[in-house]
Design an enzyme around this catalytic site. Structure first.
Site, PDB file in Angstrom:
ATOM      1  N   GLU A  45      -0.500  71.633  64.959  1.00  0.00           N
ATOM      2  CA  GLU A  45      -1.335  71.886  65.446  1.00  0.00           C
ATOM      3  C   GLU A  45      -1.692  72.502  66.734  1.00  0.00           C
ATOM      4  OE1 GLU A  45       0.164  69.090  65.729  1.00  0.00           O
ATOM      5  OE2 GLU A  45      -0.701  67.994  67.898  1.00  0.00           O
ATOM      6  N   HIS A 105      -5.222  67.664  57.895  1.00  0.00           N
ATOM      7  CA  HIS A 105      -4.642  66.728  58.980  1.00  0.00           C
ATOM      8  C   HIS A 105      -4.114  67.715  60.081  1.00  0.00           C
ATOM      9  CE1 HIS A 105      -2.294  63.414  61.196  1.00  0.00           C
ATOM     10  NE2 HIS A 105      -1.158  65.078  61.854  1.00  0.00           N
ATOM     11  N   GLU A 106      -3.560  68.732  59.892  1.00  0.00           N
ATOM     12  CA  GLU A 106      -3.346  69.877  61.042  1.00  0.00           C
ATOM     13  C   GLU A 106      -4.817  70.405  61.527  1.00  0.00           C
ATOM     14  OE1 GLU A 106      -0.831  69.651  62.855  1.00  0.00           O
ATOM     15  OE2 GLU A 106       0.264  69.324  60.731  1.00  0.00           O
ATOM     16  N   HIS A 134      -6.803  67.999  63.613  1.00  0.00           N
ATOM     17  CA  HIS A 134      -6.036  67.859  65.673  1.00  0.00           C
ATOM     18  C   HIS A 134      -6.729  68.708  66.048  1.00  0.00           C
ATOM     19  CE1 HIS A 134      -2.725  65.565  65.539  1.00  0.00           C
ATOM     20  NE2 HIS A 134      -2.039  65.978  65.263  1.00  0.00           N
ATOM     21  N   ASP A 189      10.245  61.922  71.900  1.00  0.00           N
ATOM     22  CA  ASP A 189      10.525  62.092  70.304  1.00  0.00           C
ATOM     23  C   ASP A 189      10.748  61.491  69.487  1.00  0.00           C
ATOM     24  OD1 ASP A 189      10.280  64.935  69.631  1.00  0.00           O
ATOM     25  OD2 ASP A 189      12.189  65.486  70.458  1.00  0.00           O
ATOM     26  N   TYR A 192       0.955  56.796  64.183  1.00  0.00           N
ATOM     27  CA  TYR A 192      -0.047  57.307  62.925  1.00  0.00           C
ATOM     28  C   TYR A 192      -0.555  56.343  62.222  1.00  0.00           C
ATOM     29  CZ  TYR A 192       2.267  61.689  63.879  1.00  0.00           C
ATOM     30  OH  TYR A 192       2.689  63.167  64.000  1.00  0.00           O
ATOM     31  N   GLU A 223      -2.239  61.072  66.640  1.00  0.00           N
ATOM     32  CA  GLU A 223      -2.035  61.064  65.931  1.00  0.00           C
ATOM     33  C   GLU A 223      -3.035  59.903  64.620  1.00  0.00           C
ATOM     34  OE1 GLU A 223      -0.494  63.322  64.714  1.00  0.00           O
ATOM     35  OE2 GLU A 223       0.695  64.249  65.919  1.00  0.00           O
TER      36      GLU A 223
END
Ligand SMILES: [Zn+2]
Length: 643
Positions: A316, A340-341, A344, A418, A426, A363
């Site tokens: 994003e 979704h992006e 953000h 990560d 999410y 998220e």
């Protein structure tokens, strides 16, 4: 200008605990005496040393004492050496006037000189120390500040180990004519290509001068313009403060096409028209989001289609989301990724998690906002199917996660952030907001979110800040019990009460599937011409894991699933048939693994291959061939599998 490197041993085993010290006043001396280290450390004012207490566990930086408010980048992009060279200038805000040092995050950077300035015009060499390398966080770069220092410049080069950059040769691009470079900074990879206070807790504005080969175009998460002249010299400004993980750069043979006055696509020529057709609803999505959550705060919104080695679905980066070409299917079936992006732009980019333990604030909110956008633009039925498929993926993942990792607020202090990017932040996060929306009513909850985004715009917050705001603004009468909220936020698994929607389309599929499995219905009677990708995914996921070879062949003959061009459908089918040794999948699977680098697909596929001994040596061979084309992050993940 170059300072000289001193290697100083701090004791213990020879070579252990080494510092690289660059000091303008001392030259060409190799010091191996621990006493001299002490002299050096004492030469640095000590007043700041005990006070340094970064609150983000994944950053060495002392951003609570002195912070970068504006960053100036001046970088040359060298494709031959696969290296960025130049400087990062930090314009500082000294929050604690007594602090005499700036600590930045770096990882695998070659620092050549550091200078400082009191007025932004006159520069002098600075004393600095590149600390011991930590396998997770990299190396702290400590720069001594004078009483009036306002700016610090770090001259540096990136190295081939930069985890946040992928350098593609011309052969690895779709046009195969020019090389390509792109960055991926989230969560803590910015430090591998920029010396920076690499924490989401600090927000900075930035500008950049980027030099590239003349025939290539550079774009950044900044003010890209459709009218930029292609001349190898590019200037960018990002006037709104962003966390370091949203600083992004891509360079390639990129072309632009507008979709509306406010939105457009950058891509290699091969993808450009297809991408514009696929993403043509972007403006509608933005209009819906504006209505629901407040005016889009970043001016333009463009999409950059990356080569297929991009390890994620999308990133994003503000004003310019980076997306995988695997969502370009010709039927807009995977377009929720754009929602979704875009979502953000509010959740994450506008209101950010202050550290990675609070990733759900980023998220989970984004999954929720994405689903609201999908509901407004494509209708309730599609949004419900997408929610149900998300929940299915969450349930599958919960079976593999430790109880701690299944909390919305897990403890990632000593772990690689990560690893925090899985279904729990999410989808469990989304389900919490979904539950609150049901409890308070959709309209009231949307209003609350609009207020939340406006109140915390351009800030980085933690879970407690959200809970306090929720309690003051929405849960005034405590109708949603504190105990329930506590359970959602801090307890493992999916124990909170969730009312999920039902899907008539999914119910019909379940019934027909049962009839086919019991021999009462021919597979050719399935009305698949009208099925959306969501129905296909549901159909495949509901199939029993013990289908016979004849049934697999029958399915493939009827629906050609082994040759599906839709990456979601293909991966779901391949994961089902690998353990069943379905031979028709071999060639398409090989082709897929050699051409797609999106971790969402390739990691589960290789995991499945590894779990089935009859596939292992085949998988090892394919991986050997495919690995050079994968992103460093994907390579790292897959190497861990030890195929
Ligand atoms: Zn996201």
């Amino acid at each position: 200008m170059c300072a000289d490197v001193l290697r100083i041993c701090t004791g213990g085993q020879p070579g252990e605990h080494e510092f690289e010290l660059l000091n303008g006043q001392l030259s060409h001396v190799i010091l191996k005496n621990c006493a001299l280290l002490l002299v050096f450390l004492l030469s640095l004012p000590l007043s700041g040393m005990q006070k340094i207490e970064a609150t983000d566990p994944h950053s060495f930086s002392n951003y609570t004492q002195v912070r970068t408010r504006h960053l100036v980048l001046d970088l040359a992009v060298d494709f031959t050496r696969q290296q960025l060279t130049g400087y990062a200038e930090h314009q500082l805000e000294r929050l604690d006037p007594a602090i005499d040092r700036l600590v930045l995050d770096t990882r695998n950077l070659k620092v050549t000189t550091v200078t400082y300035s009191d007025d932004g015009v006159h520069w002098q060499k600075a004393v600095y120390l590149l600390g011991i390398a930590d396998p997770l966080k990299g190396q702290p770069l400590t720069v001594q500040l004078q009483a009036k220092t306002l700016s610090v410049r770090v001259y540096y080069q990136t190295t081939p180990q930069a985890s946040g950059l992928q350098w593609l040769t011309a052969d690895q691009t779709s046009e195969k004519k020019h090389p390509f470079l792109f960055s991926q900074s989230q969560p803590i990879h910015a430090r591998s290509w920029l010396p920076v206070q690499d924490t989401p807790a600090n927000r900075i504005t930035y500008q950049a001068n980027i030099r590239t080969p003349r025939e290539l175009l550079a774009v950044m998460s900044a003010d890209n313009s459709a009218n930029t002249e292609r001349n190898g010299q590019y200037r960018f400004t990002m006037a709104q403060p962003v966390p370091s993980y949203l600083i992004a750069l891509a360079v390639g043979d990129l072309h632009f096409k507008a979709m509306s006055a406010q939105t457009g696509v950058y891509a290699e020529k091969l993808w450009l028209d297809k991408a514009v057709a696929e993403f043509s609803d972007t403006q509608k999505m933005m209009d819906a989001a504006n209505q629901l959550f407040g005016q889009y705060p970043w001016q333009r919104y463009d999409l950059l289609v990356l080569p297929s080695s991009f390890p994620f679905g999308g990133m994003e980066n503000p004003r310019l989301s980076f997306v995988t070409p695997t969502i370009i299917t010709g039927d807009k079936s995977l377009i929720s990724l754009v929602a979704h992006e875009l979502a953000h732009s509010w959740s994450g980019n506008l209101v950010t998690n202050a550290c990675w333990n609070d990733l759900w604030l980023n998220e989970g909110f984004t999954n929720y906002v994405e689903n609201r956008i999908m509901q407004e633009v494509y209708g309730q039925a599609r949004a419900d199917m997408e929610l149900l498929l998300n929940v299915q993926a969450l349930r599958e993942q919960l079976q593999q996660l430790s109880p701690d990792d299944s909390r919305l607020q897990p403890d990632y202090r000593f772990r690689d952030p990560d690893e925090a990017f899985h279904q729990v932040p999410y989808v469990k996060g989304q389900l919490l907001l979904h539950t609150l929306a049901q409890h308070f009513g959709q309209e009231q909850f949307d209003r609350f979110l609009r207020d939340y985004f406006a109140t915390f715009a351009f800030q980085s917050i933690n879970t407690k800040t959200f809970v306090d705001f929720f309690t003051q603004k929405l849960n005034i009468k405590q109708s949603f019990s504190a105990a329930s909220l506590e359970q959602w936020l801090y307890q493992p698994g999916l124990t909170g009460e969730v009312k999920l929607p039902s899907s008539d389309a999914f119910s019909r599929i379940s019934v027909m599937q049962q009839q086919w499995l019991s021999g009462k219905l021919s597979i050719n009677m399935f009305p698949t011409e009208q099925w959306s990708v969501h129905e296909w995914l549901y159909f495949i996921e509901q199939l029993p894991r013990n289908l016979t070879p004849q049934q697999l062949i029958e399915l493939d003959m009827a629906f050609s699933l082994s040759n599906s061009r839709n990456a979601e459908v293909f991966t779901t089918w391949a994961r089902l048939v690998i353990p069943l040794n379905h031979q028709q999948i071999i060639q398409p699977l090989r082709q897929f693994l050699l051409s797609v680098g999106r971790q969402k697909f390739i990691v589960p596929l290789y995991t499945e291959l590894k779990a089935n001994p009859q596939w292992r040596s085949w998988a090892r061979q394919v991986y050997r061939e495919a690995r050079p084309g994968y992103h460093p992050l994907a390579q790292q993940q897959l190497d861990k599998l030890a195929l």
